[in-house]
Design a protein around this motif. Structure first.
Motif, PDB file in Angstrom:
ATOM      1  N   ASP A  75      10.322  -9.513  -5.917  1.00  0.00           N
ATOM      2  CA  ASP A  75      10.427 -10.240  -7.174  1.00  0.00           C
ATOM      3  C   ASP A  75       9.657  -9.423  -8.208  1.00  0.00           C
ATOM      4  O   ASP A  75       8.428  -9.426  -8.226  1.00  0.00           O
ATOM      5  CB  ASP A  75       9.833 -11.640  -7.043  1.00  0.00           C
ATOM      6  CG  ASP A  75       9.919 -12.449  -8.328  1.00  0.00           C
ATOM      7  OD1 ASP A  75      10.307 -11.877  -9.382  1.00  0.00           O
ATOM      8  OD2 ASP A  75       9.588 -13.644  -8.301  1.00  0.00           O
ATOM      9  N   VAL A  76      10.388  -8.730  -9.054  1.00  0.00           N
ATOM     10  CA  VAL A  76       9.768  -7.879 -10.078  1.00  0.00           C
ATOM     11  C   VAL A  76       9.835  -8.544 -11.455  1.00  0.00           C
ATOM     12  O   VAL A  76       9.745  -7.865 -12.480  1.00  0.00           O
ATOM     13  CB  VAL A  76      10.409  -6.467 -10.108  1.00  0.00           C
ATOM     14  CG1 VAL A  76      10.162  -5.734  -8.796  1.00  0.00           C
ATOM     15  CG2 VAL A  76      11.903  -6.536 -10.406  1.00  0.00           C
ATOM     16  N   SER A  77       9.951  -9.869 -11.462  1.00  0.00           N
ATOM     17  CA  SER A  77      10.063 -10.610 -12.722  1.00  0.00           C
ATOM     18  C   SER A  77       8.865 -10.370 -13.636  1.00  0.00           C
ATOM     19  O   SER A  77       9.018 -10.368 -14.858  1.00  0.00           O
ATOM     20  CB  SER A  77      10.198 -12.113 -12.452  1.00  0.00           C
ATOM     21  OG  SER A  77      11.357 -12.383 -11.701  1.00  0.00           O
ATOM     22  N   SER A  78       7.680 -10.170 -13.070  1.00  0.00           N
ATOM     23  CA  SER A  78       6.511  -9.909 -13.916  1.00  0.00           C
ATOM     24  C   SER A  78       6.634  -8.558 -14.632  1.00  0.00           C
ATOM     25  O   SER A  78       5.969  -8.325 -15.628  1.00  0.00           O
ATOM     26  CB  SER A  78       5.223  -9.960 -13.095  1.00  0.00           C
ATOM     27  OG  SER A  78       5.226  -8.955 -12.095  1.00  0.00           O
ATOM     28  N   TRP A 136       6.984   4.801  -4.131  1.00  0.00           N
ATOM     29  CA  TRP A 136       7.502   3.613  -4.798  1.00  0.00           C
ATOM     30  C   TRP A 136       7.274   2.367  -3.935  1.00  0.00           C
ATOM     31  O   TRP A 136       6.879   1.322  -4.449  1.00  0.00           O
ATOM     32  CB  TRP A 136       8.997   3.766  -5.088  1.00  0.00           C
ATOM     33  CG  TRP A 136       9.295   4.546  -6.321  1.00  0.00           C
ATOM     34  CD1 TRP A 136       9.695   5.846  -6.398  1.00  0.00           C
ATOM     35  CD2 TRP A 136       9.218   4.087  -7.676  1.00  0.00           C
ATOM     36  NE1 TRP A 136       9.873   6.218  -7.705  1.00  0.00           N
ATOM     37  CE2 TRP A 136       9.597   5.151  -8.508  1.00  0.00           C
ATOM     38  CE3 TRP A 136       8.873   2.872  -8.256  1.00  0.00           C
ATOM     39  CZ2 TRP A 136       9.629   5.035  -9.890  1.00  0.00           C
ATOM     40  CZ3 TRP A 136       8.919   2.753  -9.634  1.00  0.00           C
ATOM     41  CH2 TRP A 136       9.292   3.833 -10.440  1.00  0.00           C
ATOM     42  N   ILE A 137       7.528   2.488  -2.646  1.00  0.00           N
ATOM     43  CA  ILE A 137       7.352   1.335  -1.742  1.00  0.00           C
ATOM     44  C   ILE A 137       5.897   0.885  -1.746  1.00  0.00           C
ATOM     45  O   ILE A 137       5.616  -0.317  -1.818  1.00  0.00           O
ATOM     46  CB  ILE A 137       7.849   1.677  -0.322  1.00  0.00           C
ATOM     47  CG1 ILE A 137       9.369   1.841  -0.335  1.00  0.00           C
ATOM     48  CG2 ILE A 137       7.416   0.604   0.670  1.00  0.00           C
ATOM     49  CD1 ILE A 137       9.951   2.385   0.967  1.00  0.00           C
ATOM     50  N   GLU A 138       4.963   1.830  -1.690  1.00  0.00           N
ATOM     51  CA  GLU A 138       3.535   1.469  -1.748  1.00  0.00           C
ATOM     52  C   GLU A 138       3.221   0.724  -3.037  1.00  0.00           C
ATOM     53  O   GLU A 138       2.507  -0.275  -3.034  1.00  0.00           O
ATOM     54  CB  GLU A 138       2.660   2.725  -1.663  1.00  0.00           C
ATOM     55  CG  GLU A 138       2.541   3.310  -0.288  1.00  0.00           C
ATOM     56  CD  GLU A 138       1.686   4.569  -0.282  1.00  0.00           C
ATOM     57  OE1 GLU A 138       0.767   4.686  -1.133  1.00  0.00           O
ATOM     58  OE2 GLU A 138       1.949   5.441   0.571  1.00  0.00           O
ATOM     59  N   ARG A 139       3.745   1.215  -4.145  1.00  0.00           N
ATOM     60  CA  ARG A 139       3.508   0.587  -5.449  1.00  0.00           C
ATOM     61  C   ARG A 139       4.076  -0.831  -5.482  1.00  0.00           C
ATOM     62  O   ARG A 139       3.410  -1.768  -5.926  1.00  0.00           O
ATOM     63  CB  ARG A 139       4.149   1.450  -6.540  1.00  0.00           C
ATOM     64  CG  ARG A 139       3.684   1.125  -7.930  1.00  0.00           C
ATOM     65  CD  ARG A 139       4.152   2.157  -8.970  1.00  0.00           C
ATOM     66  NE  ARG A 139       3.771   3.511  -8.588  1.00  0.00           N
ATOM     67  CZ  ARG A 139       4.616   4.553  -8.560  1.00  0.00           C
ATOM     68  NH1 ARG A 139       5.866   4.411  -8.897  1.00  0.00           N
ATOM     69  NH2 ARG A 139       4.194   5.748  -8.206  1.00  0.00           N
ATOM     70  N   PHE A 140       5.297  -0.990  -4.993  1.00  0.00           N
ATOM     71  CA  PHE A 140       5.916  -2.316  -4.972  1.00  0.00           C
ATOM     72  C   PHE A 140       5.170  -3.258  -4.032  1.00  0.00           C
ATOM     73  O   PHE A 140       4.972  -4.432  -4.353  1.00  0.00           O
ATOM     74  CB  PHE A 140       7.389  -2.230  -4.561  1.00  0.00           C
ATOM     75  CG  PHE A 140       8.301  -1.795  -5.672  1.00  0.00           C
ATOM     76  CD1 PHE A 140       8.507  -2.596  -6.786  1.00  0.00           C
ATOM     77  CD2 PHE A 140       8.965  -0.586  -5.611  1.00  0.00           C
ATOM     78  CE1 PHE A 140       9.350  -2.204  -7.815  1.00  0.00           C
ATOM     79  CE2 PHE A 140       9.806  -0.180  -6.628  1.00  0.00           C
ATOM     80  CZ  PHE A 140       9.994  -0.992  -7.736  1.00  0.00           C
ATOM     81  N   ASP A 141       4.763  -2.760  -2.861  1.00  0.00           N
ATOM     82  CA  ASP A 141       4.028  -3.605  -1.908  1.00  0.00           C
ATOM     83  C   ASP A 141       2.717  -4.116  -2.501  1.00  0.00           C
ATOM     84  O   ASP A 141       2.299  -5.231  -2.226  1.00  0.00           O
ATOM     85  CB  ASP A 141       3.736  -2.847  -0.606  1.00  0.00           C
ATOM     86  CG  ASP A 141       4.958  -2.717   0.297  1.00  0.00           C
ATOM     87  OD1 ASP A 141       5.949  -3.450   0.084  1.00  0.00           O
ATOM     88  OD2 ASP A 141       4.914  -1.888   1.222  1.00  0.00           O
ATOM     89  N   GLU A 142       2.059  -3.296  -3.302  1.00  0.00           N
ATOM     90  CA  GLU A 142       0.786  -3.690  -3.914  1.00  0.00           C
ATOM     91  C   GLU A 142       0.979  -4.641  -5.090  1.00  0.00           C
ATOM     92  O   GLU A 142       0.153  -5.518  -5.312  1.00  0.00           O
ATOM     93  CB  GLU A 142       0.039  -2.453  -4.425  1.00  0.00           C
ATOM     94  CG  GLU A 142      -0.502  -1.562  -3.336  1.00  0.00           C
ATOM     95  CD  GLU A 142      -1.079  -0.264  -3.887  1.00  0.00           C
ATOM     96  OE1 GLU A 142      -1.158  -0.104  -5.130  1.00  0.00           O
ATOM     97  OE2 GLU A 142      -1.447   0.597  -3.075  1.00  0.00           O
ATOM     98  N   LYS A 143       2.064  -4.472  -5.822  1.00  0.00           N
ATOM     99  CA  LYS A 143       2.199  -5.154  -7.103  1.00  0.00           C
ATOM    100  C   LYS A 143       3.100  -6.387  -7.083  1.00  0.00           C
ATOM    101  O   LYS A 143       2.871  -7.325  -7.857  1.00  0.00           O
ATOM    102  CB  LYS A 143       2.744  -4.149  -8.124  1.00  0.00           C
ATOM    103  CG  LYS A 143       2.669  -4.606  -9.544  1.00  0.00           C
ATOM    104  CD  LYS A 143       2.972  -3.466 -10.491  1.00  0.00           C
ATOM    105  CE  LYS A 143       2.801  -3.926 -11.920  1.00  0.00           C
ATOM    106  NZ  LYS A 143       3.032  -2.892 -12.874  1.00  0.00           N
ATOM    107  N   TYR A 144       4.110  -6.405  -6.223  1.00  0.00           N
ATOM    108  CA  TYR A 144       5.124  -7.459  -6.286  1.00  0.00           C
ATOM    109  C   TYR A 144       5.230  -8.232  -4.969  1.00  0.00           C
ATOM    110  O   TYR A 144       4.951  -7.703  -3.899  1.00  0.00           O
ATOM    111  CB  TYR A 144       6.488  -6.875  -6.648  1.00  0.00           C
ATOM    112  CG  TYR A 144       6.502  -6.172  -7.978  1.00  0.00           C
ATOM    113  CD1 TYR A 144       6.306  -6.886  -9.158  1.00  0.00           C
ATOM    114  CD2 TYR A 144       6.686  -4.803  -8.064  1.00  0.00           C
ATOM    115  CE1 TYR A 144       6.305  -6.242 -10.388  1.00  0.00           C
ATOM    116  CE2 TYR A 144       6.689  -4.156  -9.293  1.00  0.00           C
ATOM    117  CZ  TYR A 144       6.498  -4.886 -10.451  1.00  0.00           C
ATOM    118  OH  TYR A 144       6.491  -4.255 -11.663  1.00  0.00           O
ATOM    119  N   LEU A 145       5.685  -9.452  -5.109  1.00  0.00           N
ATOM    120  CA  LEU A 145       5.869 -10.340  -3.974  1.00  0.00           C
ATOM    121  C   LEU A 145       7.196 -10.025  -3.290  1.00  0.00           C
ATOM    122  O   LEU A 145       8.224  -9.867  -3.961  1.00  0.00           O
ATOM    123  CB  LEU A 145       5.859 -11.788  -4.462  1.00  0.00           C
ATOM    124  CG  LEU A 145       5.954 -12.890  -3.433  1.00  0.00           C
ATOM    125  CD1 LEU A 145       4.714 -12.862  -2.525  1.00  0.00           C
ATOM    126  CD2 LEU A 145       6.051 -14.238  -4.118  1.00  0.00           C
TER     127      LEU A 145
END
Length: 159
Positions: A75-78, A136-145
């Protein structure tokens, strides 16, 4: 013999002052209502998505913005200003962004064409592209649900 200047304590003025002080003390010491916590966001249920069912989460009409990377749906809505309509990564909204992120390309040909076909296994990615993808996966895992997983469409699935 009575005292000429006797002072009475229970005068109307003294009673009024006493009642005012008593009211102030009560108002300061009375129990207050417990604080009300703000309502949190609605709970998000972990779901299984196919490329076709993920497509509606593209941020249009104020819908949530989801994208998939290596089978995880985020969920990258933020980050709507990046991934939602008008953002630089808007092509990835509601789609599998794996190949595009790995190749650092926003081109339409990086997106899955056949929404009912098999998922892109990205087996042809170079070591540099895989390293880029893992970043990118590391960034998404840290930042998004993570809200679900992406699976290929099966003929037994219902729309």
């Amino acid at each position: 013999m009575a005292l000429k200047n006797s002072y009475a304590i229970a005068t109307p003025l003294n009673i009024s002052i006493f009642l005012i002080l008593l009211t102030i003390v009560y108002l300061r010491l009375r129990p207050s209502e417990p604080p009300k916590l703000p309502q949190g966001p609605k709970p998000i249920v972990f779901q299984t998505f196919t490329p076709r069912t993920l497509l509606k989460y593209n941020g249009q009409d104020n819908s949530p913005v989801y994208l998939a990377v290596r089978g995880k749906v985020y969920d990258v809505s933020s980050g709507r200003n990046f991934y939602g309509p008008g953002g630089p990564y808007e092509n990835f909204a509601g789609r599998d962004a794996t190949r595009g992120l790995a190749c650092q390309s926003f081109d339409e040909d990086m997106l899955t064409k056949d929404l009912d076909g098999p998922l892109d296994d990205c087996a042809d990615l170079s070591p540099d592209q895989l390293e880029n993808l893992n970043g990118w996966i590391e960034r998404f895992d840290e930042k998004y649900l993570i809200v679900g997983k992406l699976v290929p469409f099966k003929k037994t699935d219902f729309h």
